[in-house]
Design a protein around this motif. Sequence first.
Motif, PDB file in Angstrom:
ATOM      1  N   HIS A 167      24.443   8.638   1.565  1.00 18.41           N
ATOM      2  CA  HIS A 167      24.100   9.794   1.263  1.00 18.41           C
ATOM      3  C   HIS A 167      25.144  10.930   1.661  1.00 18.41           C
ATOM      4  N   TYR A 168      25.061  10.429   3.356  1.00 15.52           N
ATOM      5  CA  TYR A 168      25.506  11.522   4.046  1.00 15.52           C
ATOM      6  C   TYR A 168      27.078  11.875   3.936  1.00 15.52           C
ATOM      7  N   PHE A 169      28.230  10.506   3.580  1.00 17.54           N
ATOM      8  CA  PHE A 169      28.951  10.063   4.130  1.00 17.54           C
ATOM      9  C   PHE A 169      30.069   9.328   3.084  1.00 17.54           C
ATOM     10  N   ASP A 170      31.013   9.057   3.134  1.00 16.77           N
ATOM     11  CA  ASP A 170      31.542   8.014   2.554  1.00 16.77           C
ATOM     12  C   ASP A 170      31.304   6.225   2.311  1.00 16.77           C
ATOM     13  N   GLY A 171      30.120   5.548   3.135  1.00 19.78           N
ATOM     14  CA  GLY A 171      29.950   4.493   3.439  1.00 19.78           C
ATOM     15  C   GLY A 171      29.821   4.606   5.152  1.00 19.78           C
ATOM     16  N   PRO A 172      29.539   3.886   5.625  1.00 22.51           N
ATOM     17  CA  PRO A 172      29.700   3.515   6.830  1.00 22.51           C
ATOM     18  C   PRO A 172      30.522   3.180   7.547  1.00 22.51           C
ATOM     19  N   GLY A 173      31.631   3.329   6.696  1.00 21.13           N
ATOM     20  CA  GLY A 173      33.196   2.951   7.094  1.00 21.13           C
ATOM     21  C   GLY A 173      33.818   4.249   7.886  1.00 21.13           C
ATOM     22  N   GLU A 174      33.385   5.152   7.030  1.00 21.77           N
ATOM     23  CA  GLU A 174      33.436   6.961   7.223  1.00 21.77           C
ATOM     24  C   GLU A 174      32.595   7.433   8.034  1.00 21.77           C
ATOM     25  N   LEU A 175      31.771   6.584   8.605  1.00 24.06           N
ATOM     26  CA  LEU A 175      30.657   7.105  10.026  1.00 24.06           C
ATOM     27  C   LEU A 175      31.478   6.935  11.102  1.00 24.06           C
ATOM     28  N   MET A 176      31.768   5.832  11.157  1.00 25.46           N
ATOM     29  CA  MET A 176      32.213   4.391  12.107  1.00 25.46           C
ATOM     30  C   MET A 176      33.506   5.754  12.536  1.00 25.46           C
ATOM     31  N   ARG A 177      34.198   5.561  11.054  1.00 28.41           N
ATOM     32  CA  ARG A 177      36.266   6.197  11.751  1.00 28.41           C
ATOM     33  C   ARG A 177      35.419   7.521  12.344  1.00 28.41           C
ATOM     34  N   ARG A 178      34.123   8.481  11.799  1.00 28.58           N
ATOM     35  CA  ARG A 178      33.761   9.596  12.694  1.00 28.58           C
ATOM     36  C   ARG A 178      33.480   9.354  13.780  1.00 28.58           C
ATOM     37  N   MET A 179      32.535   8.666  14.052  1.00 30.60           N
ATOM     38  CA  MET A 179      32.617   8.895  15.770  1.00 30.60           C
ATOM     39  C   MET A 179      33.356   8.477  16.696  1.00 30.60           C
ATOM     40  N   ILE A 180      33.942   7.183  15.880  1.00 31.37           N
ATOM     41  CA  ILE A 180      36.176   6.917  17.139  1.00 31.37           C
ATOM     42  C   ILE A 180      36.322   8.198  17.437  1.00 31.37           C
ATOM     43  N   GLU A 181      36.508   9.366  16.500  1.00 32.88           N
ATOM     44  CA  GLU A 181      36.863   9.951  16.569  1.00 32.88           C
ATOM     45  C   GLU A 181      36.627  11.641  17.089  1.00 32.88           C
ATOM     46  N   GLU A 182      34.954  11.499  16.710  1.00 32.51           N
ATOM     47  CA  GLU A 182      34.590  13.300  17.237  1.00 32.51           C
ATOM     48  C   GLU A 182      33.595  12.556  18.557  1.00 32.51           C
ATOM     49  N   ARG A 183      33.549  11.236  18.337  1.00 33.90           N
ATOM     50  CA  ARG A 183      32.180  11.314  19.487  1.00 33.90           C
ATOM     51  C   ARG A 183      32.332   9.926  20.273  1.00 33.90           C
ATOM     52  N   PRO A 184      33.668   9.317  20.464  1.00 33.01           N
ATOM     53  CA  PRO A 184      34.296   8.259  21.385  1.00 33.01           C
ATOM     54  C   PRO A 184      33.848   7.733  22.615  1.00 33.01           C
TER      55      PRO A 184
END
Lengths: 101, 500
Positions: free
Chosen positions: B208-225
């Motif tokens: 609902h909020y992202f393109d799936g868990p993969g994108e959530l993970m990617r954004r965590m890695i990039e923006e909130r390491p």
Amino acid sequence: MTRSQRGTGAVPPDTSPTRPRRHALWLLLVPAVLYCLAPFVANRIEPVILGMPFLLLWMVAATVISPLVIWLVARLDPIYRAGAPEPVPADDAPAHGRRVR
Amino acid sequence: MSTPAIVATTIFALAMGATVAIGLFSARGRDKGLAEWSVSGRGLGVLFIWLLMAGESYTSFSFLGAAGWTFSYGVPILYLVAYLTVGLAVAYIVGPLLWTYAARHDLVSIADMAEHRFRSRRIGVVVALTATVFIVPYVQLQIQGMGAVVNAMSYGAIDLGVAAVVSFVVAETFVLVSGLRGSAWVSVLKDVLVIAVVVFLAVYIPLHYFDGPGELMRRMIEERPEWLTFPGHESGGRGAAWFVSTVLLNAVTITVFPTTVAGYLSAKDPNALRRNSVLLPWYQLLLFIPMMIGAAALFVVPTLEQADLALFTLVTDSLPAPVVALVGVAAALSAIVPMSVFMLAIGTLWGRTILGGGNGADPRARPRPRRDETRDVRDKRLSQVVCLAAGVVALLGSLFYPSALVQLSVLSYQGLAQLVPVVLVALLWPRMTGKGAMAGLLGGIAVMLGLWATGNDPLYGVNGGIIALAVNLAVNVAVSLSRPASRARDAATAGTGGAR
């Protein structure tokens, strides 16, 4: 004798003649080791595998491996296979069906 | 009340009614004594044990704190999965150990077991009091947790105070009547709902909020390491030392928690518990999901002030009222089931050991009449009264002193950890004496409180409770060994042949 005193909860008779060797129990340390190593060995983001940062992957893996290891312990544990009660060192009374009520 | 609020409140009310009904009906046709009430007559098989213990391990903290900690700190929250899983490995031995001892001698609580092991009512009473002091805050926490959940899922329609009272009434009703069996049955409802809801959210929220868990993970890695490695983000020093010491301490402590022990003692045979240690770790995988949702909240509501509401904020934002209500009911039951078992455990500790005259193992205590059915029912009635009283105390605390006991709850695990030697190690080491156990217990609690009061917990990152436990064991061993071995052996075996 009330219903709760019959049948269920009776200590299964300890049919093993001597204390069996339960070396498999050492494997129960594996989950603890896996998790406790994490902050030292896996405390990083790279390599990213299956989209997961490495530390997270390690933790998930530990959570999957642990039940498998415990299952292995049960399979190798002679007391499990016998469905026997656990030996209680401080309670040396022989359990050969004595307390079955 | 807005329409969503009406829908949510109605579903919630129906669910609570169903819960009470299930709980009450489970008592039909059952024995009326203490053994049935407190440990379900030692008759639960693998499936029920699994459902009950799963029900106890997934609490309102799993819905609130797990997401909240992920939102605030990141990886330190993983201590929850770690200690619950390691605890199950420990339980492979400890569960059957406690079960065997208790079944042999017809014991129903850790205080009962300590009284029997040391042939001392005084020790039984001390254990019961210590356990009570450190468990009551947990009941209060669950009540408060339920308050927050119900308030959130009803879109504010149900007041925190009202929710607290409702949770108290529901939990007390079925546990007073049906005891542990009631909790086990309600656990069935709860676990089914939790699994359904959590799996659904695992799929829905990332999509609902992202393109799936993969994108959530990617954004965590990039923006909130910073969230992804120890010590996390502004977590107050929760690094490697904290993690290891807390995981180990909690893993061992949870196996002597009166509620866990109530679960163990209710099994019909020790293998049911060994099988439970094999199967229950899988359930802990579900804990990763609220954590993922907490991470999602970092991007959806980055300025959220009450971190504990991270999960519910996303749920009320993205889902229609009936679904929100179901999630809320799952979380509410996650407060009610552990709460009911906590109150039951307190009741049991008092009913037989403190108020009921003990189990007769102490040769110096006033001789009790032989245990029989009326005695058992009387012990049960006393337990029920205390069960109710404990709930009332916790309820009043949550209504009028919400933060006071929260402080105590931080010490809960550490306090209960000090019971590990007297309850658990005592069964493994025949040489332990009553004096040693008590000296160790008092020493451990003193160290624990001292460290906490002087701001030294954690000490160089190490959990204060584990330091206290180390002191506890050292004192215990020293005092126990100071008694000549032959005298200790005589004392231990005196009266072994039938303490009834």
